[in-house]
Design a protein around this motif. Structure first.
Motif, PDB file in Angstrom:
ATOM      1  N   MET A   1       7.405 -17.548   4.016  1.00 13.87           N
ATOM      2  CA  MET A   1       6.809 -17.332   5.304  1.00 13.87           C
ATOM      3  C   MET A   1       5.823 -16.180   5.197  1.00 13.87           C
ATOM      4  SD  MET A   1       8.811 -16.693   8.809  1.00 13.87           S
ATOM      5  CE  MET A   1       8.690 -15.023   9.342  1.00 13.87           C
ATOM      6  N   ALA A   2       4.605 -16.412   5.603  1.00 14.09           N
ATOM      7  CA  ALA A   2       3.557 -15.400   5.511  1.00 14.09           C
ATOM      8  C   ALA A   2       3.741 -14.353   6.612  1.00 14.09           C
ATOM      9  CB  ALA A   2       2.189 -16.051   5.635  1.00 14.09           C
ATOM     10  N   LYS A   3       3.447 -13.123   6.250  1.00 11.70           N
ATOM     11  CA  LYS A   3       3.567 -12.040   7.211  1.00 11.70           C
ATOM     12  C   LYS A   3       2.271 -11.909   7.990  1.00 11.70           C
ATOM     13  CE  LYS A   3       6.471  -9.304   4.222  1.00 11.70           C
ATOM     14  NZ  LYS A   3       6.597  -8.042   3.539  1.00 11.70           N
ATOM     15  N   SER A   4       2.409 -11.472   9.226  1.00 12.34           N
ATOM     16  CA  SER A   4       1.209 -11.236  10.024  1.00 12.34           C
ATOM     17  C   SER A   4       0.584  -9.914   9.593  1.00 12.34           C
ATOM     18  CB  SER A   4       1.565 -11.194  11.512  1.00 12.34           C
ATOM     19  OG  SER A   4       2.336 -10.042  11.789  1.00 12.34           O
ATOM     20  N   ALA A   5      -0.666  -9.737   9.959  1.00 12.54           N
ATOM     21  CA  ALA A   5      -1.369  -8.512   9.592  1.00 12.54           C
ATOM     22  C   ALA A   5      -0.711  -7.295  10.228  1.00 12.54           C
ATOM     23  CB  ALA A   5      -2.827  -8.613  10.017  1.00 12.54           C
ATOM     24  N   ALA A   6      -0.173  -7.457  11.430  1.00 12.80           N
ATOM     25  CA  ALA A   6       0.486  -6.337  12.108  1.00 12.80           C
ATOM     26  C   ALA A   6       1.743  -5.905  11.357  1.00 12.80           C
ATOM     27  CB  ALA A   6       0.830  -6.723  13.543  1.00 12.80           C
ATOM     28  N   GLU A   7       2.513  -6.868  10.830  1.00 14.14           N
ATOM     29  CA  GLU A   7       3.723  -6.522  10.064  1.00 14.14           C
ATOM     30  C   GLU A   7       3.366  -5.805   8.769  1.00 14.14           C
ATOM     31  OE1 GLU A   7       5.519 -10.346   9.636  1.00 14.14           O
ATOM     32  OE2 GLU A   7       6.944  -9.974  11.267  1.00 14.14           O
ATOM     33  N   VAL A   8       2.308  -6.251   8.109  1.00 16.78           N
ATOM     34  CA  VAL A   8       1.884  -5.611   6.861  1.00 16.78           C
ATOM     35  C   VAL A   8       1.421  -4.189   7.133  1.00 16.78           C
ATOM     36  CG1 VAL A   8       0.175  -5.691   5.007  1.00 16.78           C
ATOM     37  CG2 VAL A   8       1.305  -7.783   5.733  1.00 16.78           C
ATOM     38  N   VAL A   9       0.649  -4.000   8.206  1.00 17.46           N
ATOM     39  CA  VAL A   9       0.176  -2.659   8.554  1.00 17.46           C
ATOM     40  C   VAL A   9       1.350  -1.762   8.923  1.00 17.46           C
ATOM     41  CG1 VAL A   9      -1.157  -1.365  10.268  1.00 17.46           C
ATOM     42  CG2 VAL A   9      -2.139  -3.389   9.210  1.00 17.46           C
ATOM     43  N   GLU A  10       2.307  -2.291   9.682  1.00 18.75           N
ATOM     44  CA  GLU A  10       3.464  -1.486  10.079  1.00 18.75           C
ATOM     45  C   GLU A  10       4.295  -1.093   8.863  1.00 18.75           C
ATOM     46  OE1 GLU A  10       7.214  -1.561  13.214  1.00 18.75           O
ATOM     47  OE2 GLU A  10       6.078  -3.390  12.859  1.00 18.75           O
ATOM     48  N   THR A  11       4.558  -2.027   7.981  1.00 15.95           N
ATOM     49  CA  THR A  11       5.338  -1.723   6.782  1.00 15.95           C
ATOM     50  C   THR A  11       4.631  -0.698   5.913  1.00 15.95           C
ATOM     51  OG1 THR A  11       6.255  -3.953   6.800  1.00 15.95           O
ATOM     52  CG2 THR A  11       6.435  -2.723   4.750  1.00 15.95           C
ATOM     53  N   THR A  12       3.336  -0.884   5.700  1.00 19.52           N
ATOM     54  CA  THR A  12       2.577   0.036   4.860  1.00 19.52           C
ATOM     55  C   THR A  12       2.517   1.428   5.471  1.00 19.52           C
ATOM     56  OG1 THR A  12       1.245  -1.824   4.103  1.00 19.52           O
ATOM     57  CG2 THR A  12       0.383   0.372   3.672  1.00 19.52           C
ATOM     58  N   SER A  13       2.296   1.505   6.775  1.00 17.21           N
ATOM     59  CA  SER A  13       2.200   2.821   7.400  1.00 17.21           C
ATOM     60  C   SER A  13       3.547   3.538   7.409  1.00 17.21           C
ATOM     61  CB  SER A  13       1.648   2.701   8.822  1.00 17.21           C
ATOM     62  OG  SER A  13       2.497   1.919   9.620  1.00 17.21           O
ATOM     63  N   ILE A  14       4.627   2.818   7.643  1.00 19.71           N
ATOM     64  CA  ILE A  14       5.950   3.455   7.620  1.00 19.71           C
ATOM     65  C   ILE A  14       6.294   3.891   6.199  1.00 19.71           C
ATOM     66  CG2 ILE A  14       8.416   3.049   7.941  1.00 19.71           C
ATOM     67  CD1 ILE A  14       7.704   1.338  10.357  1.00 19.71           C
ATOM     68  N   ALA A  15       6.010   3.054   5.215  1.00 23.29           N
ATOM     69  CA  ALA A  15       6.302   3.420   3.825  1.00 23.29           C
ATOM     70  C   ALA A  15       5.499   4.652   3.407  1.00 23.29           C
ATOM     71  CB  ALA A  15       5.996   2.247   2.896  1.00 23.29           C
ATOM     72  N   THR A  16       4.228   4.698   3.798  1.00 22.92           N
ATOM     73  CA  THR A  16       3.404   5.859   3.468  1.00 22.92           C
ATOM     74  C   THR A  16       3.923   7.098   4.175  1.00 22.92           C
ATOM     75  OG1 THR A  16       1.502   4.401   3.214  1.00 22.92           O
ATOM     76  CG2 THR A  16       1.048   6.756   3.462  1.00 22.92           C
ATOM     77  N   GLY A  17       4.302   6.966   5.435  1.00 23.47           N
ATOM     78  CA  GLY A  17       4.858   8.099   6.171  1.00 23.47           C
ATOM     79  C   GLY A  17       6.144   8.613   5.555  1.00 23.47           C
ATOM     80  N   VAL A  18       7.018   7.704   5.131  1.00 22.86           N
ATOM     81  CA  VAL A  18       8.274   8.104   4.497  1.00 22.86           C
ATOM     82  C   VAL A  18       8.003   8.825   3.185  1.00 22.86           C
ATOM     83  CG1 VAL A  18      10.347   7.198   3.358  1.00 22.86           C
ATOM     84  CG2 VAL A  18       9.717   6.369   5.615  1.00 22.86           C
ATOM     85  N   LEU A  19       7.061   8.324   2.394  1.00 21.79           N
ATOM     86  CA  LEU A  19       6.735   8.975   1.120  1.00 21.79           C
ATOM     87  C   LEU A  19       6.140  10.360   1.329  1.00 21.79           C
ATOM     88  CD1 LEU A  19       5.352   6.017  -1.008  1.00 21.79           C
ATOM     89  CD2 LEU A  19       7.474   7.265  -1.331  1.00 21.79           C
ATOM     90  N   VAL A  20       5.245  10.502   2.310  1.00 25.90           N
ATOM     91  CA  VAL A  20       4.650  11.807   2.595  1.00 25.90           C
ATOM     92  C   VAL A  20       5.718  12.774   3.096  1.00 25.90           C
ATOM     93  CG1 VAL A  20       3.035  13.012   4.127  1.00 25.90           C
ATOM     94  CG2 VAL A  20       2.323  10.931   2.968  1.00 25.90           C
ATOM     95  N   LEU A  21       6.621  12.293   3.955  1.00 26.25           N
ATOM     96  CA  LEU A  21       7.714  13.136   4.444  1.00 26.25           C
ATOM     97  C   LEU A  21       8.631  13.573   3.302  1.00 26.25           C
ATOM     98  CD1 LEU A  21       9.223  14.353   6.896  1.00 26.25           C
ATOM     99  CD2 LEU A  21      10.526  12.226   6.976  1.00 26.25           C
ATOM    100  N   LEU A  22       8.963  12.642   2.410  1.00 27.92           N
ATOM    101  CA  LEU A  22       9.800  12.998   1.265  1.00 27.92           C
ATOM    102  C   LEU A  22       9.111  14.009   0.352  1.00 27.92           C
ATOM    103  CD1 LEU A  22      11.465   9.651   0.194  1.00 27.92           C
ATOM    104  CD2 LEU A  22      12.588  11.694   1.032  1.00 27.92           C
ATOM    105  N   LEU A  23       7.813  13.834   0.131  1.00 28.61           N
ATOM    106  CA  LEU A  23       7.074  14.783  -0.702  1.00 28.61           C
ATOM    107  C   LEU A  23       7.048  16.164  -0.063  1.00 28.61           C
ATOM    108  CD1 LEU A  23       5.360  15.267  -3.223  1.00 28.61           C
ATOM    109  CD2 LEU A  23       3.368  14.579  -1.891  1.00 28.61           C
ATOM    110  N   ALA A  24       6.827  16.219   1.251  1.00 26.81           N
ATOM    111  CA  ALA A  24       6.815  17.509   1.943  1.00 26.81           C
ATOM    112  C   ALA A  24       8.191  18.174   1.883  1.00 26.81           C
ATOM    113  CB  ALA A  24       6.375  17.315   3.394  1.00 26.81           C
TER     114      ALA A  24
END
Length: 193
Positions: A1-24
């Motif tokens: 099942m293909a993901k919508s663009a909104a799901e991809v953006v949400e996943t990517t932004s949350i993953a990036t936020g989690v990584l930045v938070l962990l680095l900080a």
């Protein structure tokens, strides 16, 4: 099942936020929390555990597939983006003179030892598995995975300044051993798709 663009953006932004938070958190709290009982590896594992539990606690506020995507382990991303910088940094930080002086021993232990372990483990799994529960490709894949011995514990005990030759032998064998295992696993996957 293909993901919508909104799901991809949400996943990517949350993953990036989690990584930045962990680095900080790592940069701010890491030096203070390291002590006699927690080294860098155990502290990183503790941060990962806390992050995973936090993501699971807040899963009702996220879209359905986002939590699954955040907690899934992507092997291709690991081999392409995470492993090369670690190996590159390790290669730059080691004493090159001792490594190249002992290259023959390192290659013999790393390549030949891994291939022998691969063959023995695969053969034992193939012959000792009751009722042949594992196919031959499963036995070979497990042999390739288990033939890579982990030298991290040994390297934690050794001091590179007091025993540079032993350290370079163990470190070099570990790097070559891991690379050989990855190549063997890729070869098994290519021969038995």
């Amino acid at each position: 099942m293909a993901k919508s663009a909104a799901e991809v953006v949400e996943t990517t932004s949350i993953a990036t936020g989690v990584l930045v938070l962990l680095l900080a958190l790592w940069l701010l709290l890491g030096p203070r929390l390291r002590g006699h009982y927690l080294n860098e590896a155990s502290l990183a594992a503790l941060f990962g555990l806390i992050t995973g539990i936090t993501i699971l606690m807040f899963q009702r506020y996220l879209a359905r597939g986002v939590v699954k995507d955040l907690l899934a382990f992507d092997t291709s991303a690991f081999f392409l983006y995470l492993l090369p910088p670690v190996i590159f940094n390790a290669g730059l930080s080691m004493e090159k003179r001792h490594f190249f002086n002992n290259l023959g021993s390192i290659m013999c232990m790393g390549v030949l030892g891994t291939i022998i372990c691969f063959l023995v483990i695969s053969l034992v799994l193939a012959t000792m598995t009751p009722f042949h529960l594992l196919r031959i490709q499963d036995c070979l894949a497990l042999g390739a995975i288990f033939s890579a011995t982990d030298s991290v514990a040994t390297l934690q005990v050794l001091d590179p300044e007091s025993q540079p030759v032993v350290f370079s032998l163990v470190f070099g064998e570990g790097i070559i051993n891991d690379a050989t295992s990855v190549v063997l696993l890729g070869a098994v996957a290519a021969v038995f798709p």
